[in-house]
Design a protein around this motif. Structure first.
Motif, PDB file in Angstrom:
ATOM      1  N   HIS A 198      35.572  27.807  38.487  1.00  0.00           N
ATOM      2  CA  HIS A 198      36.651  27.989  39.469  1.00  0.00           C
ATOM      3  C   HIS A 198      36.071  28.291  40.852  1.00  0.00           C
ATOM      4  O   HIS A 198      36.498  27.713  41.855  1.00  0.00           O
ATOM      5  N   GLU A 199      35.093  29.189  40.912  1.00  0.00           N
ATOM      6  CA  GLU A 199      34.492  29.555  42.200  1.00  0.00           C
ATOM      7  C   GLU A 199      33.714  28.385  42.815  1.00  0.00           C
ATOM      8  O   GLU A 199      33.704  28.217  44.028  1.00  0.00           O
ATOM      9  N   LEU A 200      33.077  27.580  41.976  1.00  0.00           N
ATOM     10  CA  LEU A 200      32.359  26.410  42.492  1.00  0.00           C
ATOM     11  C   LEU A 200      33.332  25.389  43.093  1.00  0.00           C
ATOM     12  O   LEU A 200      33.068  24.827  44.164  1.00  0.00           O
ATOM     13  N   VAL A 201      34.455  25.160  42.415  1.00  0.00           N
ATOM     14  CA  VAL A 201      35.465  24.242  42.955  1.00  0.00           C
ATOM     15  C   VAL A 201      36.001  24.790  44.279  1.00  0.00           C
ATOM     16  O   VAL A 201      36.148  24.057  45.259  1.00  0.00           O
ATOM     17  N   ARG A 202      36.272  26.090  44.312  1.00  0.00           N
ATOM     18  CA  ARG A 202      36.742  26.731  45.550  1.00  0.00           C
ATOM     19  C   ARG A 202      35.703  26.564  46.659  1.00  0.00           C
ATOM     20  O   ARG A 202      36.040  26.250  47.804  1.00  0.00           O
ATOM     21  N   PHE A 203      34.430  26.773  46.328  1.00  0.00           N
ATOM     22  CA  PHE A 203      33.338  26.621  47.292  1.00  0.00           C
ATOM     23  C   PHE A 203      33.292  25.197  47.853  1.00  0.00           C
ATOM     24  O   PHE A 203      33.209  24.994  49.063  1.00  0.00           O
ATOM     25  N   ILE A 204      33.349  24.211  46.973  1.00  0.00           N
ATOM     26  CA  ILE A 204      33.288  22.814  47.410  1.00  0.00           C
ATOM     27  C   ILE A 204      34.474  22.484  48.305  1.00  0.00           C
ATOM     28  O   ILE A 204      34.318  21.828  49.344  1.00  0.00           O
ATOM     29  N   ARG A 205      35.664  22.963  47.945  1.00  0.00           N
ATOM     30  CA  ARG A 205      36.846  22.727  48.792  1.00  0.00           C
ATOM     31  C   ARG A 205      36.671  23.355  50.169  1.00  0.00           C
ATOM     32  O   ARG A 205      37.011  22.744  51.185  1.00  0.00           O
TER      33      ARG A 205
END
Length: 177
Positions: A23-30
């Motif tokens: 979840h945090e990686l997806v948030r980071f990429i966004r």
């Protein structure tokens, strides 16, 4: 990301932590994509921002043919050709004879291309320093170490994703994108 057959045998807590990290990686990429989109599609010199990926690749991996750049950047040859022509017109990249095949040419960064690369790198570093300014030195060092470890783990478990030119240790100053 190929599923691992042993994934079912992993403890629930480990999978929950992996889910949270995902979840945090997806948030980071966004967030990174949003930050990039806030920068105009063209730089102040009229060059498409996407074209800078060519310059960065040439600086990190050395002179190369358009076809190799297209493979490396997962782009169409026509796109790389158009963008590299713009870089040549602006004096950031030059065409050189291919020593292995005189009929072909290699693209290589110019001194001005290196200067522009360094300027972009300084701007990126300034932004990151501002983002992390209220972090302790220890936390910043740990983030850097753990990010490197994560990238190494991804490369180890998915070798097809590994950058053949990626440094195995901390890159030398002036050698990062």
């Amino acid at each position: 990301m190929a599923p691992n057959s042993s994934a079912a045998a992993r403890p629930r807590a480990e999978l929950d932590l992996a889910d949270s990290l995902g979840h945090e990686l997806v948030r980071f990429i966004r967030l990174i994509n949003k930050a990039k989109s806030q920068v105009s599609k063209q730089g102040p010199d009229g060059i498409e921002r996407a074209a800078y990926a060519i310059l960065f690749t040439l600086i990190h991996e050395g002179p190369q043919r358009t076809s190799r750049l297209a493979d490396s950047l997962h782009a169409e040859i026509s796109t790389i050709s158009r963008q590299s022509s713009s870089l040549v017109q602006h004096g950031l990249v030059e065409r050189q004879a291919d020593p292995e095949d005189g009929r072909a040419c290699l693209l290589a960064p110019t001194a001005e291309g290196l200067r522009v690369f360094e300027e972009n790198r300084k701007q990126r570093n300034q932004w990151l320093a501002e983002v992390l300014e209220d972090w302790s030195e220890e936390d910043r060092q740990n983030l850097n170490r753990l990010f490197g470890r994560l990238n190494t783990g991804i490369e180890k478990h998915s070798p097809q994703l590994a950058d053949a030119q990626a440094p195995t240790a901390a890159p030398a100053k002036g050698a990062t994108a």
